[in-house]
Design an enzyme around this catalytic site. Structure first.
Site, PDB file in Angstrom:
ATOM      1  N   LYS A  68       0.809  -1.226   0.000  1.00 18.39           N
ATOM      2  CA  LYS A  68       0.000   0.000   0.000  1.00 18.39           C
ATOM      3  C   LYS A  68       0.851   1.290   0.000  1.00 18.39           C
ATOM      4  CE  LYS A  68      -4.353  -1.436   2.118  1.00 18.39           C
ATOM      5  NZ  LYS A  68      -5.249  -1.228   3.258  1.00 18.39           N
ATOM      6  N   ASP A 104     -10.164   3.483   1.946  1.00 15.35           N
ATOM      7  CA  ASP A 104     -10.345   3.130   3.365  1.00 15.35           C
ATOM      8  C   ASP A 104     -10.821   4.359   4.146  1.00 15.35           C
ATOM      9  OD1 ASP A 104      -9.500   0.511   3.068  1.00 15.35           O
ATOM     10  OD2 ASP A 104      -7.419   0.928   3.613  1.00 15.35           O
TER      11      ASP A 104
HETATM   12  P1  NAP Z   1      -0.159  -2.402   8.825  1.00 13.38           P
HETATM   13  O1  NAP Z   1       0.126  -1.212   7.994  1.00 13.38           O
HETATM   14  O2  NAP Z   1       0.717  -3.596   8.724  1.00 13.38           O
HETATM   15  O3  NAP Z   1      -0.205  -1.908  10.370  1.00 13.38           O
HETATM   16  C1  NAP Z   1      -0.440  -2.829  11.403  1.00 13.38           C
HETATM   17  C2  NAP Z   1      -0.530  -2.099  12.735  1.00 13.38           C
HETATM   18  O4  NAP Z   1      -0.886  -3.053  13.740  1.00 13.38           O
HETATM   19  C3  NAP Z   1       0.788  -1.488  13.188  1.00 13.38           C
HETATM   20  O5  NAP Z   1       0.510  -0.364  13.959  1.00 13.38           O
HETATM   21  C4  NAP Z   1       1.387  -2.610  14.038  1.00 13.38           C
HETATM   22  O6  NAP Z   1       2.255  -2.142  15.037  1.00 13.38           O
HETATM   23  C5  NAP Z   1       0.160  -3.137  14.713  1.00 13.38           C
HETATM   24  N1  NAP Z   1       0.339  -4.547  15.096  1.00 13.38           N
HETATM   25  C6  NAP Z   1       0.525  -5.609  14.257  1.00 13.38           C
HETATM   26  N2  NAP Z   1       0.618  -6.738  14.963  1.00 13.38           N
HETATM   27  C7  NAP Z   1       0.508  -6.381  16.278  1.00 13.38           C
HETATM   28  C8  NAP Z   1       0.553  -7.109  17.498  1.00 13.38           C
HETATM   29  N3  NAP Z   1       0.709  -8.438  17.509  1.00 13.38           N
HETATM   30  N4  NAP Z   1       0.414  -6.428  18.655  1.00 13.38           N
HETATM   31  C9  NAP Z   1       0.243  -5.085  18.657  1.00 13.38           C
HETATM   32  N5  NAP Z   1       0.207  -4.335  17.523  1.00 13.38           N
HETATM   33  C10 NAP Z   1       0.335  -4.983  16.356  1.00 13.38           C
HETATM   34  O7  NAP Z   1      -1.641  -2.958   8.564  1.00 13.38           O
HETATM   35  P2  NAP Z   1      -2.945  -2.114   8.177  1.00 13.38           P
HETATM   36  O8  NAP Z   1      -3.148  -2.141   6.711  1.00 13.38           O
HETATM   37  O9  NAP Z   1      -2.853  -0.809   8.883  1.00 13.38           O
HETATM   38  O10 NAP Z   1      -4.107  -3.030   8.805  1.00 13.38           O
HETATM   39  C11 NAP Z   1      -4.361  -3.017  10.186  1.00 13.38           C
HETATM   40  C12 NAP Z   1      -5.655  -3.797  10.474  1.00 13.38           C
HETATM   41  O11 NAP Z   1      -6.760  -3.161   9.837  1.00 13.38           O
HETATM   42  C13 NAP Z   1      -5.633  -5.234   9.940  1.00 13.38           C
HETATM   43  O12 NAP Z   1      -6.281  -6.061  10.873  1.00 13.38           O
HETATM   44  C14 NAP Z   1      -6.439  -5.142   8.675  1.00 13.38           C
HETATM   45  O13 NAP Z   1      -7.106  -6.361   8.380  1.00 13.38           O
HETATM   46  C15 NAP Z   1      -7.460  -4.078   9.062  1.00 13.38           C
HETATM   47  N6  NAP Z   1      -8.025  -3.403   7.878  1.00 13.38           N
HETATM   48  C16 NAP Z   1      -9.346  -3.548   7.645  1.00 13.38           C
HETATM   49  C17 NAP Z   1      -9.918  -2.929   6.562  1.00 13.38           C
HETATM   50  C18 NAP Z   1     -11.399  -3.098   6.311  1.00 13.38           C
HETATM   51  O14 NAP Z   1     -11.849  -2.852   5.185  1.00 13.38           O
HETATM   52  N7  NAP Z   1     -12.172  -3.474   7.300  1.00 13.38           N
HETATM   53  C19 NAP Z   1      -9.134  -2.146   5.689  1.00 13.38           C
HETATM   54  C20 NAP Z   1      -7.778  -2.004   5.976  1.00 13.38           C
HETATM   55  C21 NAP Z   1      -7.222  -2.635   7.082  1.00 13.38           C
HETATM   56  P3  NAP Z   1       3.819  -1.894  14.758  1.00 13.38           P
HETATM   57  O15 NAP Z   1       3.938  -0.480  14.311  1.00 13.38           O
HETATM   58  O16 NAP Z   1       4.448  -2.149  16.057  1.00 13.38           O
HETATM   59  O17 NAP Z   1       4.246  -2.887  13.706  1.00 13.38           O
END
Ligand code: NAP
Length: 281
Positions: A68, A104
């Site tokens: 992304k 999003d």
């Molecule tokens: P990303 O860019 O990889 O960011 C992940 C975030 O979660 C980071 O802040 C990371 O912290 C934190 N994290 C990951 N594993 C963790 C753990 N075990 N304990 C604590 N913090 C943790 O991913 P993203 O695209 O932002 O997505 C985040 C979530 O939103 C996902 O679950 C995704 O499925 C969801 N999402 C949903 C939609 C929807 O349409 N509903 C759309 C987009 C995303 P660090 O900075 O420490 O790595």
């Protein structure tokens, strides 16, 4: 005869993506000769894929983890929200040019407008996470006039970057490190949004924050859509707190991408039905 128009999703891995089934169901229902294909690509193939897409019958594609942010460097145009968020989840190819969007943020804005039940203007938000989705939340919260943002994130440097990038947009923006700070900030906030995968399948037992800090009158949102209701959402609801899972956001962001490519509003009830069917509900 017209050539089938191709859309799809790029990312890795893609085996669990629901996007192909929801978009293809809508193309079928609207009798559009379009197809949505998962392109599981290596990072070094992205440049090549875009060069090919600009000169082909590809109308655009979604972008998911881990590309992304990286994709922004390969596009010809970036929309306003994308420049601020720093992440693209939708690319449209038109006349040989590739433009990036982030649907999003629009989906989060729509959910807060439709489901919060109050005006988000002037409200305070606790944001758990600092990744791409969290940045879309920060953008959405600012767009709706929220005044205070408090960020909880595992990696402090990432939370600090989010704070710096959005410091002009909020009256107050804090990083929450200590348990005491977290408790106070969560208890005094209006909206709490989980933008981490904590609680996602298969580790559904986990909670992103201590549930005891929540109180009635707050609005909880979890961006996770697998499961449709995380433990965080279930527990909040049991406490009589308004809470919404990530499924509506998933449908809304997909619907907006569909409109960007085709110019047509897709049947969102079809998207929702396909997802329900997938989860066997
Ligand atoms: P990303 O860019 O990889 O960011 C992940 C975030 O979660 C980071 O802040 C990371 O912290 C934190 N994290 C990951 N594993 C963790 C753990 N075990 N304990 C604590 N913090 C943790 O991913 P993203 O695209 O932002 O997505 C985040 C979530 O939103 C996902 O679950 C995704 O499925 C969801 N999402 C949903 C939609 C929807 O349409 N509903 C759309 C987009 C995303 P660090 O900075 O420490 O790595």
């Amino acid at each position: 005869m017209q050539t089938t128009i191709i859309t799809g999703i790029i990312g890795k891995p893609l085996a669990h993506s629901l996007s192909p089934i929801i978009h293809n169901a809508c193309f079928k229902q609207l009798s559009l000769d379009w197809q949505y294909i998962p392109f599981e690509v290596e990072p070094e193939a992205i440049d090549c894929l875009l060069k090919f897409a600009r000169k082909s019958n590809i109308a655009g594609f979604n972008v998911t983890m881990p590309y992304k942010e990286m994709i922004t460097g390969f596009l010809d145009e970036l929309s306003h929200e994308t420049l601020k968020i720093g992440a693209v989840n939708t690319v449209k190819i038109l006349n040989g040019r590739a433009a990036g969007y982030n649907t999003d943020a629009g989906a989060i804005i729509r959910i807060l407008k439709e489901q919060y039940g109050k005006s988000p203007k002037g409200k305070s938000v606790v944001l758990i996470g600092a990744g791409g989705a969290a940045r879309a939340v920060a953008y959405a919260a600012h767009s709706l006039g929220c005044k205070k943002l408090a960020i909880i994130n595992r990696t402090r440097s990432k939370a600090k970057r989010l704070k710096n990038d959005f410091k002009e947009e909020f009256d107050q923006i804090n990083l929450l490190d200590e348990p005491g700070d977290m408790k106070n900030a969560v208890e005094s906030s209006d909206i709490i949004i989980n933008a981490t995968p904590v609680g996602m399948f298969p580790e559904t037992g986990k909670l992103p924050i201590n549930i005891e800090y929540l109180k009635k009158g707050q609005f909880i949102m979890d961006l996770i859509y697998h499961p449709a209701e995380t433990n965080f959402i279930k527990e909040a609801k049991q406490m009589g707190i308004k809470a919404v899972g990530g499924m509506p956001m998933f449908i809304y962001q997909a619907a907006e991408s569909f409109k960007i490519w085709t110019g047509i509003n897709p049947p969102q009830e079809t998207m929702a039905a396909v997802v329900k069917d997938f989860f066997g509900e």
